[in-house]
Design an enzyme around this catalytic site. Structure first.
Site, short mmCIF file in Angstrom:
data_model
loop_
_atom_site.label_atom_id
_atom_site.label_comp_id
_atom_site.label_asym_id
_atom_site.label_seq_id
_atom_site.Cartn_x
_atom_site.Cartn_y
_atom_site.Cartn_z
N THR A 1 -1.87 -0.51 8.31
CA THR A 1 -2.83 -1.50 8.82
C THR A 1 -3.53 -2.28 7.70
OG1 THR A 1 -4.59 0.16 8.87
CG2 THR A 1 -3.33 -0.17 10.90
N ASP A 2 -3.59 -1.70 6.48
CA ASP A 2 -4.44 -2.31 5.45
C ASP A 2 -4.03 -3.73 5.07
OD1 ASP A 2 -6.02 -0.09 5.39
OD2 ASP A 2 -5.13 0.77 3.59
N THR B 1 0.12 4.49 8.09
CA THR B 1 -0.45 5.65 8.77
C THR B 1 0.39 6.07 9.98
OG1 THR B 1 -2.66 5.12 8.03
CG2 THR B 1 -2.52 6.46 9.99
N1 ASP Z 1 -3.62 2.93 4.13
C1 ASP Z 1 -2.83 2.86 5.35
C2 ASP Z 1 -1.80 1.76 5.17
O1 ASP Z 1 -2.18 0.61 5.18
C3 ASP Z 1 -3.72 2.60 6.50
C4 ASP Z 1 -3.03 2.49 7.83
O2 ASP Z 1 -1.84 2.34 7.98
O3 ASP Z 1 -3.79 2.52 8.82
O4 ASP Z 1 -0.64 2.04 4.99
#
Ligand code: ASP
Length: 323
Positions: A97-98, A14
């Protein structure tokens, strides 16, 4: 603060995402903006010393929900390469973050770096009206530049977490991570570190030389819950699973029918470990346990530990037999 180089490795997420408009925080596409462009927005980036002080590489560009072993291998090789350079002080890795906690744990378990490897992220896309990525990047840079820092850490919303303890605990808050009972290693306050405890340490694993060609063992996670009857375990045995992590209830308890299937799996040579599905605390093993316990790891991290242990066992037995 060191004068040595800081290496930035981009992998997507993200922090590199874009939305259709600047007020949209949930409906966006991750991994759209290159890491060079993300860094070019930071204050002081273009002051003429950038080329001397920073090395920037786009290792991957993906939504981290789709993280896979190929990217992990590529990333580990680039991290190991840069860590080995005498003029490198530390690394910053941008990541979604995932699965951030999984990649962080993988790199710490494999490399246990003596220099800082700081992973960072964002919960809002790069083109949000008030994006969180730029501040997280600056905070990560402050940690990577600290000559006393070491090990793999995660920096998000001003907090510094250790790779072993960190977990994503919230789907959309800017402060989406926690280290549970362990708490954060410290905080970044106006570019200065306020440390509460030691940096991550460890020994790493002797797997790097064969990593590019190593076969990844099939290790799956099954969960214990009301009505868990072991059918998933029996299906996985038929599919040739090599390791199983059970996300157990409470202090490592497992439904009796699922436990029977897991004991059968162990008897057939499959490695089985228990981790608690509770989000805080660690599982306390007892002498009567039918199944071994993971050492304080969450199910996803216990899976990585088990995969690496199986890879290490395979590489040692290949070395012994001269293959
Ligand atoms: N779906 C995204 C990822 O993990 C979520 C994020 O980065 O916050 O790349």
């Amino acid at each position: 603060m060191s004068d040595q180089k800081i290496v930035f490795l981009g992998t997507g997420g993200t922090i590199a995402g874009t939305a259709a408009n600047m007020f949209e925080h949930s409906d966006y596409t991750a991994a759209q903006v290159g890491v060079h462009a993300l860094l070019a927005r930071l204050p002081g980036w273009n002051d003429g010393r950038g080329a001397e002080r920073y090395v920037v590489e786009q290792v991957a560009q993906l939504d981290s929900k789709d993280m896979g072993f190929d990217v992990w291998v590529k990333l580990a090789l680039r991290v190991a390469h840069h860590l080995a350079q005498d003029d490198v002080q530390g690394l910053v890795i941008t990541h979604g973050t995932d699965t951030l906690e999984e990649t962080a744990y993988f790199l710490q378990a494999l490399l246990a770096p003596a220099k800082p490897v700081v992973m960072t992220c964002a919960m809002r896309p790069a083109n949000a009206l008030v994006p969180d990525g730029p501040q997280n990047l600056l905070d990560a840079l402050a940690v990577a530049s600290n000559t006393g820092a070491s090990g793999v850490t995660v920096v998000c919303a001003g907090a510094i977490y250790g790779a072993v303890d960190v977990q994503k605990v919230h789907p959309y808050r800017l402060n989406a991570f926690s280290a549970g009972d362990a708490g954060p290693i410290g905080f970044v306050e106006q570019g200065r570190l306020h440390l509460l405890r030691d940096w991550p340490r460890g020994n790493g694993l002797p797997l790097m030389s064969g990593l590019a060609d190593a076969a990844w063992p099939r290790v799956e996670i099954v969960m214990s819950y009301a009505g868990a009857d072991g059918a998933v375990v029996r299906a996985l045995l038929k599919a040739g699973v090599q390791g199983l992590v059970v996300a157990a209830t409470g202090n490592g308890t497992v439904h009796q029918d699922l436990e029977a299937a897991l004991v059968l799996a162990m008897q057939q040579g499959v490695k089985v470990v228990r981790a608690t599905r509770c989000t805080e605390g660690r599982l306390l093993p007892s002498v009567n346990d039918a199944l071994p316990a993971a050492a304080g790891l969450t199910p996803v991290k216990a899976r990585i530990a088990l995969m690496l242990a199986l890879m290490q066992a395979a590489s040692m037995s290949a070395a012994e037999t001269g293959r």
